[in-house]
Design an enzyme around this catalytic site. Structure first.
Site, short mmCIF file in Angstrom:
data_model
loop_
_atom_site.label_atom_id
_atom_site.label_comp_id
_atom_site.label_asym_id
_atom_site.label_seq_id
_atom_site.Cartn_x
_atom_site.Cartn_y
_atom_site.Cartn_z
N THR A 153 -38.83 -21.98 15.54
CA THR A 153 -40.24 -22.87 14.88
C THR A 153 -41.04 -23.62 14.93
O THR A 153 -40.29 -24.28 14.78
CB THR A 153 -40.83 -21.93 13.47
N CYS B 58 -24.54 -52.05 10.16
CA CYS B 58 -23.25 -53.02 8.95
C CYS B 58 -24.00 -53.64 8.18
O CYS B 58 -22.96 -54.11 7.33
CB CYS B 58 -22.72 -54.09 10.07
N THR C 69 -32.66 -38.61 18.09
CA THR C 69 -31.72 -38.22 18.44
C THR C 69 -31.66 -37.05 18.90
O THR C 69 -30.59 -37.02 19.88
CB THR C 69 -31.05 -39.08 16.82
N SER D 32 -39.91 -40.37 19.05
CA SER D 32 -40.49 -39.74 18.22
C SER D 32 -41.31 -40.60 17.69
O SER D 32 -41.40 -41.78 18.34
CB SER D 32 -39.24 -39.43 17.13
N HIS E 79 -42.23 -41.66 14.05
CA HIS E 79 -41.88 -41.67 12.02
C HIS E 79 -42.27 -43.41 12.49
O HIS E 79 -42.14 -44.56 11.77
CB HIS E 79 -41.20 -41.42 11.86
N ASN F 16 -34.89 -51.15 19.90
CA ASN F 16 -35.42 -51.71 18.12
C ASN F 16 -34.03 -52.66 17.02
O ASN F 16 -34.91 -52.76 15.92
CB ASN F 16 -34.46 -49.97 17.50
N1 PMP Z 1 -34.00 -44.82 19.60
C1 PMP Z 1 -34.09 -46.03 19.04
C2 PMP Z 1 -34.74 -47.30 19.91
C3 PMP Z 1 -34.43 -45.98 17.37
O1 PMP Z 1 -35.12 -47.03 17.21
C4 PMP Z 1 -34.27 -45.01 16.71
C5 PMP Z 1 -34.68 -44.49 15.83
N2 PMP Z 1 -33.58 -45.18 15.02
C6 PMP Z 1 -33.69 -43.60 17.20
C7 PMP Z 1 -33.40 -43.59 18.38
C8 PMP Z 1 -33.76 -41.85 16.73
O2 PMP Z 1 -35.19 -41.61 16.37
P1 PMP Z 1 -34.93 -40.44 15.30
O3 PMP Z 1 -34.97 -40.94 14.17
O4 PMP Z 1 -36.31 -39.92 15.59
O5 PMP Z 1 -33.75 -39.02 15.60
#
Ligand code: PMP
Length: 384
Positions: free
Chosen positions: A237, A320, A76, A200, A202, A153
């Site tokens: 940091t 939603c 993000t 990212s 996670h 996503n």
């Molecule tokens: N881009 C995509 C395609 C995602 O699926 C997501 C997370 N749902 C993000 C950006 C945002 O990632 P983060 O949670 O690391 O901010």
């Protein structure tokens, strides 16, 4: 408190449980590498060396120069920074374009920054970017930035980002790719060609709250002002333990990239149990462990609750689900009605699911369907 067993957790596109390799590296970092990498003493210097070594290893995976890769708080932040940076650089004639199915961190920040000067590029009924739309936008000669995600996503549909990048290169327009859902699930080859890359860790079994932005444009994208960290590009940091945890998880995820056989097995079985189910992006290339579909009956929240009670975590893939926002913009761009969007569900597997779990998931959908049908039958009898 009941916790869904990881084997029954099918919402990896939202976030993935931490891999053991990531947990060990993160815990090791918290115990032993917690010093500030900017500190002048030997522990600080050691943490700085670990940080820079990790940066080199990330750059070896994503391509580009290590010093142009900045760690962020997640995708993000990187996506917002890209939009803010290019908007600040342009005059009122410069236009940006993003695919209509981007994650809100691209779409909403692009809309906020560029307003009328933002074009949303169409996708086809499978949710794949129309390259013709990109081509004609570029031909207008006003483009200053194009952003196309690597994998969606909500649907798992893969975008033709490599072709889009090549087109942008022809026109000399910077190309940004949000690779958040691609990383660790698809090979990283070719990502080096993107001028700006964000992501990212996670979604692949790394820690939350950590990501990156890599640029190879002439200008570096300045993320945060303040201290001189990250080569002066992002003050604050550095989170060395999370960076080490992310690297270990990413390297393991890449070694374990899998094919779609479990997902295919699931879809075949669930299609037998729920006639009329419509898989989205079925004609397109998709992430191997993602299946999204429109069910023939019942709102998605009822399905989610029922699946929850049967011990499985699945999702709608859009806000939603929790009553926030309207129907999915991704489904709308693919031509689905708001009513169909309410019957949309996403199943996203990952490292925690084995073949048997996918089969059990399909069977649970069959049970949920029967139970929901029975509930409906009973409520009709009562209301008579
Ligand atoms: N881009 C995509 C395609 C995602 O699926 C997501 C997370 N749902 C993000 C950006 C945002 O990632 P983060 O949670 O690391 O901010």
């Amino acid at each position: 408190m009941s916790v869904t067993p990881l084997s029954h957790y099918f919402d990896h596109n939202a976030t993935s449980p931490l891999r053991e390799s990531g947990r060990l590296a993160l815990a090791g970092g918290l115990d032993e590498s917690w010093c500030n990498p900017s500190s002048p003493h030997s522990e600080g210097v050691r943490c700085h060396a670990l940080l820079e070594d990790a940066r080199e290893r990330f750059a070896a995976i994503f391509g580009g120069a290590a010093e142009r890769l900045s760690f962020t708080s997640g995708a993000t932040e990187g996506n917002n920074a890209v939009m803010a940076f290019f908007h600040a650089k342009t005059d009122s004639r410069g236009k940006a374009a993003v695919s209509a199915v981007e994650h809100p961190s691209v779409l909403e920040s692009a809309k906020t920054r560029f307003g009328q000067n933002l074009e949303q590029l169409a996708v086809d009924e499978n949710g794949v970017l129309c390259l013709d739309a990109l081509s004609s936008f570029l031909s207008e000669g006003k483009a200053i930035l194009i952003s196309v995600m690597a994998a969606n996503n909500e649907t798992g549909v893969l975008q033709p980002w490599s072709e889009a990048q090549a087109l942008c290169r022809e026109f000399g327009v910077p190309f940004h790719c949000d690779a958040t859902q691609w990383l660790g699930r698809m090979p990283a080859e070719g990502l080096d060609a993107c001028d700006l890359l964000t992501g990212s860790f996670h979604k692949l079994g790394g820690p939350k709250g950590i990501g990156f932005l890599r640029t190879s444009c002439e200008d570096s994208v300045r993320l945060l002002y303040g201290g001189h960290q990250e080569g002066g590009l992002r003050a604050g940091t550095e989170n060395v333990p999370s960076i080490l945890g992310s690297l270990a998880s990413l390297e393991e995820a890449i070694r374990e990239i899998t094919d779609s056989s479990n997902r295919d097995l699931f879809e075949k079985r669930v299609a037998e149990l729920i006639p009329g189910i419509q898989f989205l992006g079925a004609e397109a290339n998709r992430l191997p462990l993602v299946s999204s579909f429109v069910l023939p009956k019942f709102d998605n929240l009822r399905w989610i609750n029922r699946m929850d009670r049967l011990g499985f975590a699945v999702s709608t893939g859009s806000a939603c689900a929790t009553g926030r926002g309207g129907p999915s913009h991704v489904l709308a761009a693919m031509g689905h009605s708001p009513e169909e969007a309410r019957r949309f569900l996403r199943v996203s597997g990952g490292w925690s699911n084995a073949t048997d779990d996918w089969i059990a998931l399909a069977d649970a959908f069959g049970v949920a369907y029967e139970e929901l049908d029975n509930d409906e039958g009973e409520s009709q009898v009562i209301s008579l």
